[in-house]
Write an enzyme that holds these catalytic residues in place. Sequence first.
Site, PDB file in Angstrom:
ATOM      1  N   LYS A  78      52.954-111.941 -26.611  1.00  0.00           N
ATOM      2  CA  LYS A  78      52.249-111.691 -25.350  1.00  0.00           C
ATOM      3  C   LYS A  78      51.196-112.778 -25.170  1.00  0.00           C
ATOM      4  CE  LYS A  78      49.738-107.868 -23.076  1.00  0.00           C
ATOM      5  NZ  LYS A  78      49.262-106.480 -23.260  1.00  0.00           N
ATOM      6  N   SER A 153      50.675-103.411 -19.694  1.00  0.00           N
ATOM      7  CA  SER A 153      50.567-104.806 -19.338  1.00  0.00           C
ATOM      8  C   SER A 153      51.545-105.723 -20.072  1.00  0.00           C
ATOM      9  CB  SER A 153      49.132-105.282 -19.605  1.00  0.00           C
ATOM     10  OG  SER A 153      48.822-105.206 -20.986  1.00  0.00           O
ATOM     11  N   SER A 177      49.734-100.130 -22.955  1.00  0.00           N
ATOM     12  CA  SER A 177      50.363-101.394 -22.558  1.00  0.00           C
ATOM     13  C   SER A 177      51.536-101.861 -23.411  1.00  0.00           C
ATOM     14  CB  SER A 177      49.314-102.502 -22.489  1.00  0.00           C
ATOM     15  OG  SER A 177      48.521-102.347 -21.342  1.00  0.00           O
TER      16      SER A 177
END
Lengths: 448, 56
Positions: A78, A153, A177
Amino acid sequence: MADLPTISALAPRIARGELRSEALTEEALARIADLNPQLNAFITVTAEAALSAAREADKDIAGGRSRGPLHGIPVSLKDLIDMKGVATTAASRLRADHVARRDAPVTTRLREAGAVIVGKTNLHEFAFGTTTEDSGWGPARNPADPSRSAGGSSAGSAIAVRTGMSVAAIGTDTGGSIRIPAAACGVVGLKPEWDEIPSEGVVPLSRQLDHVGPLARSVEDAALLFDVLRGHRPLALEEKPLWGTRIAVLGGYFFDRIDEGVEATVLGAIERCRSAGAAISTATLAHAASIAPVYLHLVLADASAYHAASLAERPAAYTPNVRLRLEMGRYILAEDYIRALRGRAVLATEIDRALSEVEALLLPSLAIPAPPLGAAAVPVKGGEEPVRNAMLRCTQPFNLSGHPAISVPCGRTPANLPVGLQIVGRRGRTRELLQLARSVEAALASET
Amino acid sequence: MTLEQWLEDARMDAFRRKLPELAELLEGLAVATAALRDADWNDDASGRHERDEEPS
């Protein structure tokens, strides 16, 4: 995902020299080239470095050397996790020119275990949202239906695992997330217990709620990655039946405002666990209605403190919605923050009590299917619900409490959108949670 | 500070900063803050909120 192999299937083939890491990495990069223009899962692709690392991995195998359990496996990060020499953008134009000076500890551990890092994945800007619509690099899209959100996210991480752009991914989870995009895309996502995996070198949203963890194609892969990320030698999970396992369904609030298709799918999965011999009871949290207010006051104030200087100097560098939410946090009074801290402790105690007689709690990971991009509200039982509230509802209590929680795919809605079953374990028992999740995964697979 | 006073001050500040959309968000935050202040775990120097037991 049945057509995409797991780490557990690929790693032995690489170790035996039957499969070259270079070929596997080329395949991942080809999928990125093919699918990323539509799905927008990656912000940075480190193709040259990945191919070079893959060739080194193949040389090592030819020379009889193995670096570890991820030897030659393509993995993505990420894009708020530092990778030396590469921008950590956090999906914000504010950080477009950033270059990480060193690897985050989790990046180092992946490399030491032999992973080949293929790139940095898209996310909701600064991890401050659940839809990944507000990214400086544009919205990420759901592989099951590109008109819909892939969650957030850590959307790019889930898309990458779901589509074969990487075999596994590392994400972060402050209110859901990892588990939300895992559920929305149909992959496994683990939020370990708080502070089990180091968050140094990771752009924070709220340091007291942030968790680093893996997204993977199976619980076994998630367990392997969990061990690597915490710096332990991986231990294989056992083939263990669910028979006699005591589990409670966390009811009430968590099933009150839910999509009916998601509810039916989750209840069906719970029945399959019961059929497999699990002893299923029910539990509730007395203060469940306070979860969202408590969470909101902590995360807004924590995030605003981190962003205060940049908000003052370069407000236009943020996407408009994220900027406004960060600005909102600047108005929270200290006395209300203290009330939220007290509420957090009350909720954590209630979750401990709910787990006192059982090994795990079951509830949906995500109360709605992946929402259409641009939707402000979605239909749920009893009316409409703002998208953000609906998406965080089932996951954020375990960020407040720090309990380990995992999302496992458990079926699809009538509209063929993935649904996730969330399993929450006791503190200090993340390995036991993974073992139980492995058994649930097997029970669900045996009857589908 | 009362919630009403807080919201009035915060909204005025948002408008002063030419962020009218923020004023709308602050109204939503005020609803959450009201719920937080009403929660039964809060104590009070007057003793009005004292209970026989700690919150469950």
